[in-house]
Design an enzyme around this catalytic site. Structure first.
Site, PDB file in Angstrom:
ATOM      1  N   GLY A 159      29.391  39.696  51.220  1.00 34.36           N
ATOM      2  CA  GLY A 159      29.516  40.849  52.103  1.00 34.36           C
ATOM      3  C   GLY A 159      30.623  40.741  53.139  1.00 34.36           C
ATOM      4  N   LYS A 188      26.191  46.442  40.552  1.00 34.62           N
ATOM      5  CA  LYS A 188      25.437  47.367  39.702  1.00 34.62           C
ATOM      6  C   LYS A 188      26.223  48.655  39.496  1.00 34.62           C
ATOM      7  CE  LYS A 188      21.500  45.223  39.095  1.00 34.62           C
ATOM      8  NZ  LYS A 188      21.063  44.878  37.727  1.00 34.62           N
ATOM      9  N   HIS A 212      38.192  47.209  44.883  1.00 34.30           N
ATOM     10  CA  HIS A 212      38.325  46.367  43.688  1.00 34.30           C
ATOM     11  C   HIS A 212      39.485  45.389  43.892  1.00 34.30           C
ATOM     12  CE1 HIS A 212      37.834  45.205  39.531  1.00 34.30           C
ATOM     13  NE2 HIS A 212      39.155  45.223  39.414  1.00 34.30           N
ATOM     14  N   ASP A 227      35.189  51.632  37.747  1.00 38.23           N
ATOM     15  CA  ASP A 227      36.550  51.527  38.308  1.00 38.23           C
ATOM     16  C   ASP A 227      37.481  52.633  37.802  1.00 38.23           C
ATOM     17  OD1 ASP A 227      35.681  49.168  39.556  1.00 38.23           O
ATOM     18  OD2 ASP A 227      36.409  47.900  37.930  1.00 38.23           O
TER      19      ASP A 227
HETATM   20  C1  GRF Z   1      35.500  41.606  46.599  1.00 45.67           C
HETATM   21  O1  GRF Z   1      36.557  40.899  46.016  1.00 45.67           O
HETATM   22  C2  GRF Z   1      35.497  43.038  46.134  1.00 45.67           C
HETATM   23  O2  GRF Z   1      36.768  43.536  45.878  1.00 45.67           O
HETATM   24  C3  GRF Z   1      34.733  42.957  44.851  1.00 45.67           C
HETATM   25  O3  GRF Z   1      33.726  42.000  45.093  1.00 45.67           O
HETATM   26  C4  GRF Z   1      34.148  41.099  46.115  1.00 45.67           C
HETATM   27  C5  GRF Z   1      33.101  41.128  47.179  1.00 45.67           C
HETATM   28  O4  GRF Z   1      33.357  40.218  48.208  1.00 45.67           O
HETATM   29  N1  GRF Z   1      34.276  44.249  44.439  1.00 45.67           N
HETATM   30  P1  GRF Z   1      32.526  40.293  49.555  1.00 45.67           P
HETATM   31  O5  GRF Z   1      31.060  40.230  49.163  1.00 45.67           O
HETATM   32  O6  GRF Z   1      32.888  41.543  50.256  1.00 45.67           O
HETATM   33  O7  GRF Z   1      32.929  39.064  50.316  1.00 45.67           O
END
Ligand code: GRF
Length: 194
Positions: free
Chosen positions: A12, A91, A109, A150
């Site tokens: 997170g 999910k 992403h 995506d």
């Molecule tokens: C990030 O790289 C985001 O782009 C991807 O999952 C990762 C989550 O990282 N969808 P975090 O939990 O925000 O540290």
């Protein structure tokens, strides 16, 4: 004050960057009102709790898409959510849910979409594939969420170089820095339009 729900599955750090941007009014006129996790072990939940933000753990289990949409919509309505940010949420959201919040769900992403995205492209795997491809740049993308994986319209992107000797982990770290900047910036612009 607009209300943001952030959906997470892991650490997170992107969720934290959104919370911080609201506190610092980089995202002006909005607050993170709910952090929803796909599993109870999602590390980001404790950060949210410490901040006094409401949390929910929503398990898909063997529920069908209709039930998932209905229950998630109920949760969003009970917190009067205006905008949903997917921040490392693994999910897939059912179409009925994404349609209900059309134009108000965004995702981050860790690649330059349309490259290295879609089903199975998450976590460090994205960066492994980028390095294996021989590309000299990578980056991050903020996009609207539709019923695909995506596939929604791109809102913001930024790139970074791939350096000699990079490992998936060093590249991930560089890309994450971009994510923490462009995601709050994109949300801040969106908040003004909804
Ligand atoms: C990030 O790289 C985001 O782009 C991807 O999952 C990762 C989550 O990282 N969808 P975090 O939990 O925000 O540290």
């Amino acid at each position: 004050m607009k209300k943001i729900a952030v959906f997470i599955s892991g650490t997170g750090t992107n969720m934290q960057s959104i919370v911080k941007a609201c506190e610092d009014r980089i995202i002006d006129g909005a607050e993170v009102s709910l952090v929803l996790a796909s599993k109870p072990s999602a590390k980001g939940l404790s950060y949210a709790k410490d901040k006094g933000i409401a949390t929910e753990v929503y398990l898909y289990g063997d529920k069908d898409n209709g039930q998932i949409s209905k229950e998630l919509i109920e949760i969003m309505e009970s917190h009067s959510i205006d905008l949903i940010a997917l921040a490392g949420y693994v999910k897939v959201l059912p179409e009925e849910f994404t349609k209900r919040f059309d134009g108000r769900i965004v995702n981050i992403h860790p690649s330059l979409i349309p490259l290295f995205c879609g089903k199975g492209y998450y976590g460090v795997r994205v960066h492994e594939e980028v390095l294996a491809s021989g590309m000299k740049v990578s980056g991050a993308t903020v996009h609207y969420v539709d019923s695909g994986v995506d596939t929604g319209r791109i809102i913001a992107q930024d790139s970074c170089p791939i350096l000699e000797g990079d490992t998936p982990e060093t590249l991930q770290k560089r890309v994450l820095k971009i994510e923490h900047r462009i995601f709050p910036e994109a949300i801040s612009r969106l908040v003004k339009t909804i």
